[in-house]
Write an enzyme that holds these catalytic residues in place. Sequence first.
Site, PDB file in Angstrom:
ATOM      1  N   LYS A   3      34.111  27.528 -13.629  1.00 11.14           N
ATOM      2  CA  LYS A   3      32.920  27.025 -12.649  1.00 11.14           C
ATOM      3  C   LYS A   3      31.752  28.080 -12.889  1.00 11.14           C
ATOM      4  O   LYS A   3      31.947  29.185 -13.060  1.00 11.14           O
ATOM      5  CB  LYS A   3      33.293  27.390 -10.971  1.00 11.14           C
TER       6      LYS A   3
ATOM      7  N   ASP B  93      36.160  31.299 -11.774  1.00  5.47           N
ATOM      8  CA  ASP B  93      34.434  31.445 -11.884  1.00  5.47           C
ATOM      9  C   ASP B  93      34.236  32.364 -13.081  1.00  5.47           C
ATOM     10  O   ASP B  93      34.693  33.266 -13.246  1.00  5.47           O
ATOM     11  CB  ASP B  93      34.103  32.282 -10.426  1.00  5.47           C
TER      12      ASP B  93
ATOM     13  N   GLU C  59      27.421  23.888  -1.650  1.00  6.23           N
ATOM     14  CA  GLU C  59      27.767  24.989  -0.546  1.00  6.23           C
ATOM     15  C   GLU C  59      26.372  25.170   0.402  1.00  6.23           C
ATOM     16  O   GLU C  59      25.415  25.068  -0.237  1.00  6.23           O
ATOM     17  CB  GLU C  59      27.917  26.334  -1.264  1.00  6.23           C
TER      18      GLU C  59
HETATM   19  O1  KIV Z   1      33.469  32.413  -5.117  1.00  6.46           O
HETATM   20  C1  KIV Z   1      34.024  31.623  -4.447  1.00  6.46           C
HETATM   21  O2  KIV Z   1      35.050  31.818  -3.525  1.00  6.46           O
HETATM   22  C2  KIV Z   1      33.324  30.431  -4.235  1.00  6.46           C
HETATM   23  C3  KIV Z   1      33.347  29.421  -3.183  1.00  6.46           C
HETATM   24  C4  KIV Z   1      32.445  30.063  -1.965  1.00  6.46           C
HETATM   25  C5  KIV Z   1      33.198  27.910  -3.215  1.00  6.46           C
HETATM   26  O3  KIV Z   1      32.483  30.070  -4.946  1.00  6.46           O
END
Ligand code: KIV
Length: 270
Positions: A112, A82, A179
Amino acid sequence: MKNLRDLHQMKQASEKISMVTAYDYPSAKQVEAAEIDMILVGDSLGMTVLGYESTVDVTLEDMLHHAKAVRRGAPNTYVVVDMPFGTVGVDMAIDLKNATKLYQQSGANAIKVEGGHLTAFIEQATHIGVPVVAHLGLTPQSVGVMGYRMQGATKAAAEKLIADAQAVERAGAVVLVLEAVPSDLAAHISAQLEIPVIGIGAGNGTDGQVLVYHDMLSYGVDRTAKFVKQYGDFSTGIEALKQYDVEVKSSTFPSEQYTYQKQIMDEVGK
Ligand code: KIV
């Protein structure tokens, strides 16, 4: 390791894709040993392992630190990391610098990003060779604006979500995470898009599912969302710790079995 082509072929063959979060070496090792298809180093680590209230406090350095450990634990799994709050969507040049740094130094296969407003970024990042997974629906980095609630629940919101999903795919996103949206909407989007759609709280009609490791294993979490199924119970670790405490205090640990027996003091003398 499954590559992007494998993941896209799984979608074409209607084979479901599994994804779980991992944040450190041991959890990554477990996920890889379980032959899960994809790992997400989610910024949910802010809550699950760093004890923050939300993902907003997580930094790029936090993500790098954890993603590197995950890569060491799961060298053969497709890893997505992320981009945390404030590191993308502010200024294109800085966004791309952050994305490049995270992608290059983490060893992840893709980054992401959250939100339908990032299509220009997705296009540019893709252009310079950074694979991007898009995350739509409930986007936890915007919790201060949208709250933790189901998204796409009105006609207008559903239409906007469909348009955003199409736009991120057009911009070059390699996978979409969806989500907390109604299952019929998620199934519709999954059927429309060519890229795999991984759902969380989005029903059974998506191309795959993702869950948070700590939620599904009941590890240090006080409550979970409706869509979380618990597959294990790490909270039993508390009983083990209590037993250890009792044994230390009663001198029953360490017993002989856990003790080096060589009698060195006979040689040292008094
Ligand atoms: O940060 C995370 O765990 C997520 C998931 C909820 C998809 O983005």
